[in-house]
Design a protein around this motif. Structure first.
Motif, PDB file in Angstrom:
ATOM      1  N   ILE A  62       6.002   9.237  -3.436  1.00 33.53           N
ATOM      2  CA  ILE A  62       5.646   8.314  -4.350  1.00 33.53           C
ATOM      3  C   ILE A  62       5.384   7.010  -3.604  1.00 33.53           C
TER       4      ILE A  62
ATOM      5  N   TRP B  96       2.186   9.571 -18.280  1.00 43.31           N
ATOM      6  CA  TRP B  96       2.459  10.873 -17.401  1.00 43.31           C
ATOM      7  C   TRP B  96       1.548  11.164 -16.223  1.00 43.31           C
TER       8      TRP B  96
ATOM      9  N   ARG C 174       1.621   8.383 -13.586  1.00 41.49           N
ATOM     10  CA  ARG C 174       3.004   8.541 -12.956  1.00 41.49           C
ATOM     11  C   ARG C 174       3.072   9.716 -12.037  1.00 41.49           C
ATOM     12  N   ASN C 175       2.136  10.553 -12.127  1.00 41.10           N
ATOM     13  CA  ASN C 175       2.302  11.868 -11.428  1.00 41.10           C
ATOM     14  C   ASN C 175       0.971  11.985 -10.438  1.00 41.10           C
ATOM     15  N   SER C 176       0.237  10.773 -10.356  1.00 37.86           N
ATOM     16  CA  SER C 176      -1.141  11.214  -9.666  1.00 37.86           C
ATOM     17  C   SER C 176      -1.280  10.110  -9.189  1.00 37.86           C
TER      18      SER C 176
ATOM     19  N   GLN D 264       0.161   6.425  -7.500  1.00 42.07           N
ATOM     20  CA  GLN D 264       1.527   6.435  -7.647  1.00 42.07           C
ATOM     21  C   GLN D 264       2.138   7.358  -6.525  1.00 42.07           C
ATOM     22  N   VAL D 265       0.962   8.499  -6.421  1.00 40.91           N
ATOM     23  CA  VAL D 265       1.428   9.761  -5.600  1.00 40.91           C
ATOM     24  C   VAL D 265       0.426   9.574  -4.585  1.00 40.91           C
TER      25      VAL D 265
ATOM     26  N   LEU E   8      -0.153  16.486  -3.484  1.00 42.20           N
ATOM     27  CA  LEU E   8      -0.815  16.441  -4.900  1.00 42.20           C
ATOM     28  C   LEU E   8      -2.071  17.619  -5.051  1.00 42.20           C
TER      29      LEU E   8
ATOM     30  N   LYS F 209      -0.322  20.887  -5.632  1.00 43.78           N
ATOM     31  CA  LYS F 209       0.463  21.059  -6.971  1.00 43.78           C
ATOM     32  C   LYS F 209      -1.069  21.598  -7.928  1.00 43.78           C
TER      33      LYS F 209
ATOM     34  N   THR G  91      -8.309  11.747 -11.635  1.00 41.38           N
ATOM     35  CA  THR G  91      -7.050  10.899 -12.340  1.00 41.38           C
ATOM     36  C   THR G  91      -7.813  10.321 -13.696  1.00 41.38           C
TER      37      THR G  91
ATOM     38  N   LEU H 210      -3.971  17.880 -14.167  1.00 40.36           N
ATOM     39  CA  LEU H 210      -3.238  16.752 -14.583  1.00 40.36           C
ATOM     40  C   LEU H 210      -3.209  16.976 -16.377  1.00 40.36           C
TER      41      LEU H 210
ATOM     42  N   SER I  13      -0.999  19.499 -17.591  1.00 39.90           N
ATOM     43  CA  SER I  13       0.295  19.487 -17.230  1.00 39.90           C
ATOM     44  C   SER I  13       1.122  18.206 -17.814  1.00 39.90           C
TER      45      SER I  13
END
Length: 469
Positions: free
Chosen positions: A2, A128, A131-133, A136-137, A143, A146, A161, A188, A191
């Motif tokens: 992160i 979400w 925060r998960n792409s 931020q990541v 990435l 995943k 994204t 994304l 998920s």
């Protein structure tokens, strides 16, 4: 991994701005009884507080294709950069695909209830994704793993994204052109889980209070994610004697989340008003929405440097008669602007809104919704006794609407050159990748939008947009 917010370089801004299209007629409110004395006029439009920023260009982006009404429209998809007033930078994605972005438009941090996210049950999934792409990541290898792709560049991560966000924010049938970015968008989208709306970086509640001189007017409660905020008393506090104090009457210059502030007004003060300002340096929470007063497309926060945030509250006082306190907030659920009028005086406060006369009894408050049309700009002032005046300004932008076929009717000042598939510092002109030199340049979601008839030069896979129930 992160990431903390990566530094964004400042860029020169164009001078031209697109003016708001339609203004609501001035709404004048008069107090039932005018008393002696002149209040300090509040000529600054109220805001809900938080970060105020100016949008710049796309920072990192790729390309995407919107499928709509039997046509395929190409659009740049990725991260914008925004410069925060008094210091700081933000990174944002678009959540309003069919509206144009206006160069140098001013944006204000806004609750979801005042945007197109209101009533969108997928709004939490957008947070979400943020925060998960990317950004931020920033471990792109992790990435990519995943998402089940070999590798990702920054532009692919940004494009993928943005595409996933559009599928939830606009219900758009949209694909990323690059296969890696498209796989990320699919991952994304599938998920995403619903997350709660993030708290504001800084607000004051309520934004206006009233009462009699000799009283402590308030409380005004601080809501912030900052460790502490600086409290600035009224500009003329030395001369007027008005202080900002806590519940025990102790003067304060700093506060924290949950602190309750009061205006301590000397008993012999002439009828008037004053404002306090709180300011902090903090990172704005990911997922906060940003709207513009000039109908530039709505944005959602993907990353923040340490940034300056602020909020203002106003107090009005008088010896007798009506003593109003007014605040406003967009209400997309009702299609209008909520005006909350409180009256801590000893006589009724009577005023007119949209041709309807309303009366707030002494010691009472009432919220009135001013109905507006979608995309309608408003700028109106409400006047009251003792020179009291309050101004409210903005644009009601509660819906994602329009189609890819009618984006061509929307224009912005000084659009940047049309490029796709690169960063803002470069890229490939569409004329070099199969688009005709006659392809029209259209102001659109990002720096530019190009509509191409017939088959795209890249293979793109159609898919159904997610259902927004």
């Amino acid at each position: 991994m992160i990431s903390a917010f990566s530094a964004l370089s400042a860029r020169s801004r164009g001078a031209a701005r697109l003016a708001a299209a339609t203004l609501v007629s001035g709404l004048v409110a008069a107090g039932a009884i005018a008393t002696a004395g002149t209040a300090v006029a509040d000529e600054t439009p109220q805001s809900l507080g938080g970060a105020t920023a100016t949008i710049g260009d796309l920072k990192t982006y790729g390309s995407a294709v919107i499928h709509e009404n039997g046509a395929d429209s190409w659009v740049s998809a990725g991260l914008f950069e925004m410069s925060v007033d008094n210091g700081g930078m933000l990174q944002t994605y678009c959540i309003d695909i069919h509206n144009p972005t206006q160069r140098d438009a001013k944006y204000q941090e806004t609750p979801w209830s005042g945007t197109s996210l209101n009533g969108n049950k997928n709004a939490g999934r957008i947070r979400w994704i943020l925060r998960n792409s990317y950004p931020q990541v920033n471990d792109l290898a992790a990435l990519a793993k995943k998402a089940g792709v070999g590798s990702l560049t920054e532009k692919d991560a940004a494009a993928g994204t943005q595409v996933a966000i559009w599928r939830y924010s606009d219900g758009a049938d949209v694909d990323a052109v690059d296969p890696q970015a498209e796989k990320l968008a699919d991952y994304l989208q599938k998920s995403a889980r619903s997350l709660a709306e993030p708290q504001a970086s800084l607000t004051l509640d309520p934004a206006a209070v009233s009462g009699h001189a000799g009283e402590r007017l308030g409380p005004v409660t601080v809501h912030t994610n900052a460790d502490s905020v600086t409290v600035t008393p009224p500009a003329d506090s030395a001369a007027s004697g008005v202080k900002i104090v806590d519940k025990n009457g102790k003067a304060i210059t700093s506060a924290t989340d949950g602190s309750r502030l009061y205006f301590d007004v000397p008993k012999d003060s002439a009828d008037g008003s004053a404002a306090l300002t709180v300011q902090a340096s903090t990172t704005v929470p990911v997922g906060r929405a940003f709207t513009s007063e000039t109908h530039s497309q709505t944005q959602i926060l993907a990353g923040s440097s340490e940034s300056t945030v602020s909020a203002t509250a106003i107090a009005n006082w008088a010896e007798k008669g009506a003593i109003p306190a007014l605040s406003a907030e967009k209400n997309c659920a009702k299609g209008g602007v909520d005006i909350t009028a409180a009256n801590e005086g000893d006589e009724a406060f009577t005023f007119e809104l949209m041709g309807v006369e309303r009366t707030i009894a002494a010691g009472k408050s009432q919220t009135v919704t001013i109905p507006l049309q979608e995309d309608q700009a408003y700028d109106f002032t409400i006047d009251g006794p003792n020179g009291f005046t309050e101004r409210f300004k903005g644009v009601l932008d509660c819906k994602t609407q329009g189609s890819a076929n009618d984006i061509s009717t929307q224009t912005v000042s000084e659009p940047s050159p049309a490029t796709v598939g690169g960063t803002s510092g470069g890229g490939t002109d569409l004329a070099e990748t199969g688009g005709s030199s006659a392809t029209p340049v259209i102001a659109g979601v990002a720096i530019a939008l190009v509509v191409i008839g017939g088959a795209a030069v890249f293979f793109v896979r159609r898919k159904n947009a997610p259902t927004q129930d």
